[in-house]
Design an enzyme around this catalytic site. Structure first.
Site, mmCIF file in Angstrom:
data_model
loop_
_atom_site.group_PDB
_atom_site.id
_atom_site.type_symbol
_atom_site.label_atom_id
_atom_site.label_comp_id
_atom_site.label_asym_id
_atom_site.label_seq_id
_atom_site.Cartn_x
_atom_site.Cartn_y
_atom_site.Cartn_z
ATOM 1 N N HIS A 95 -0.650 -2.211 1.793
ATOM 2 C CA HIS A 95 -0.585 -0.742 1.838
ATOM 3 C C HIS A 95 0.703 -0.344 2.536
ATOM 4 C CE1 HIS A 95 -1.721 3.426 2.681
ATOM 5 N NE2 HIS A 95 -1.340 3.212 3.920
ATOM 6 N N GLU A 121 -1.937 7.170 10.244
ATOM 7 C CA GLU A 121 -2.487 5.834 9.973
ATOM 8 C C GLU A 121 -2.219 4.870 11.138
ATOM 9 O OE1 GLU A 121 -1.995 6.437 5.155
ATOM 10 O OE2 GLU A 121 -0.751 4.930 6.149
ATOM 11 N N TYR A 171 -9.449 5.924 4.181
ATOM 12 C CA TYR A 171 -9.058 6.369 2.835
ATOM 13 C C TYR A 171 -9.717 7.703 2.454
ATOM 14 C CZ TYR A 171 -6.416 2.168 1.562
ATOM 15 O OH TYR A 171 -5.459 1.181 1.476
ATOM 16 N N ASN A 231 -4.468 -4.912 -4.200
ATOM 17 C CA ASN A 231 -3.019 -4.913 -4.424
ATOM 18 C C ASN A 231 -2.204 -5.372 -3.216
ATOM 19 O OD1 ASN A 231 -3.362 -2.625 -2.907
ATOM 20 N ND2 ASN A 231 -2.296 -1.242 -4.303
ATOM 21 N N LYS A 283 -3.763 -6.559 3.009
ATOM 22 C CA LYS A 283 -5.152 -6.319 2.609
ATOM 23 C C LYS A 283 -5.956 -7.623 2.486
ATOM 24 C CE LYS A 283 -4.027 -1.986 0.275
ATOM 25 N NZ LYS A 283 -4.292 -1.140 -0.920
HETATM 26 P P1 CMP Z 1 -2.968 2.005 -1.343
HETATM 27 O O1 CMP Z 1 -1.528 2.172 -1.540
HETATM 28 O O2 CMP Z 1 -3.462 1.360 -0.103
HETATM 29 O O3 CMP Z 1 -3.664 3.463 -1.473
HETATM 30 C C1 CMP Z 1 -4.884 3.705 -2.082
HETATM 31 C C2 CMP Z 1 -5.506 2.468 -2.646
HETATM 32 O O4 CMP Z 1 -6.508 2.721 -3.601
HETATM 33 C C3 CMP Z 1 -4.452 1.688 -3.432
HETATM 34 O O5 CMP Z 1 -3.534 1.139 -2.570
HETATM 35 C C4 CMP Z 1 -5.337 0.720 -4.193
HETATM 36 O O6 CMP Z 1 -5.823 -0.332 -3.381
HETATM 37 C C5 CMP Z 1 -6.504 1.650 -4.553
HETATM 38 N N1 CMP Z 1 -6.334 2.251 -5.886
HETATM 39 C C6 CMP Z 1 -5.437 3.165 -6.274
HETATM 40 N N2 CMP Z 1 -5.608 3.506 -7.574
HETATM 41 C C7 CMP Z 1 -6.659 2.769 -8.000
HETATM 42 C C8 CMP Z 1 -7.334 2.658 -9.242
HETATM 43 N N3 CMP Z 1 -6.952 3.370 -10.311
HETATM 44 N N4 CMP Z 1 -8.364 1.801 -9.316
HETATM 45 C C9 CMP Z 1 -8.762 1.083 -8.247
HETATM 46 N N5 CMP Z 1 -8.154 1.154 -7.028
HETATM 47 C C10 CMP Z 1 -7.118 1.970 -6.913
#
Ligand code: CMP
Length: 139
Positions: A117, A128, A51, A114, A11
């Site tokens: 993914h 995806e 998403y 984070n 990311k």
């Molecule tokens: P990912 O695993 O890519 O799937 C959905 C994404 O949404 C997740 O990683 C985070 O980047 C984001 N995400 C999930 N939960 C939250 C949250 N509570 N607040 C903000 N971002 C979130």
């Protein structure tokens, strides 16, 4: 149906921090073979499409802004039990809850930014992968 492949995105936060090489090293050392990879930048609209399953979540808009804020690396990975093993390698969505030694524990900045993914099922991995690699030859 693909059963031994998963899909990943390094990311914007991790690419910007210069962590892509270290993350790819961890992925390869964990036994995943990179079978397709590209660097790109999503528009907010494309991020929203990717998403779309989270459309009703309160974090959706911020997620789309963040995912289109910089370059990303999309890749298809191959390994036995790829989806489950990769989710173990990356750790929990919230880095505060991720196990020691996982990619998110080491590189993620927050629950949103984070670092990486990983697809949550074989079906998602196929959808995806197609989102980023449709029409490309994958060996
Ligand atoms: P990912 O695993 O890519 O799937 C959905 C994404 O949404 C997740 O990683 C985070 O980047 C984001 N995400 C999930 N939960 C939250 C949250 N509570 N607040 C903000 N971002 C979130």
């Amino acid at each position: 149906m693909i059963t031994n492949r998963t899909f990943t995105i390094i990311k914007p936060d991790a690419v910007e921090a210069g962590s892509s090489g270290a993350i790819l090293k961890m992925i390869e050392e964990a036994g995943f073979r990179i079978v397709a990879m590209r660097m790109t930048k999503l528009s907010p609209e494309r991020a929203g499409e990717f998403y779309a399953v989270h459309k009703e979540r309160p974090f959706y808009k911020g997620l789309c802004t963040y995912m289109s804020s910089g370059r990303i690396i999309a890749a298809i990975l191959e390994k036995e039990n790829a989806v489950a093993d990769f989710r173990k390698l990356i750790g929990a969505t919230d880095p505060a809850l991720a196990e020691e030694g996982t990619i998110r524990k080491l590189f993620a900045k927050s629950i949103e930014a984070n670092a990486i993914h990983g697809s949550d099922s074989d079906e998602s991995a196929a959808i995806e992968s197609n989102f980023f690699f449709a029409g490309m030859d994958i060996f």
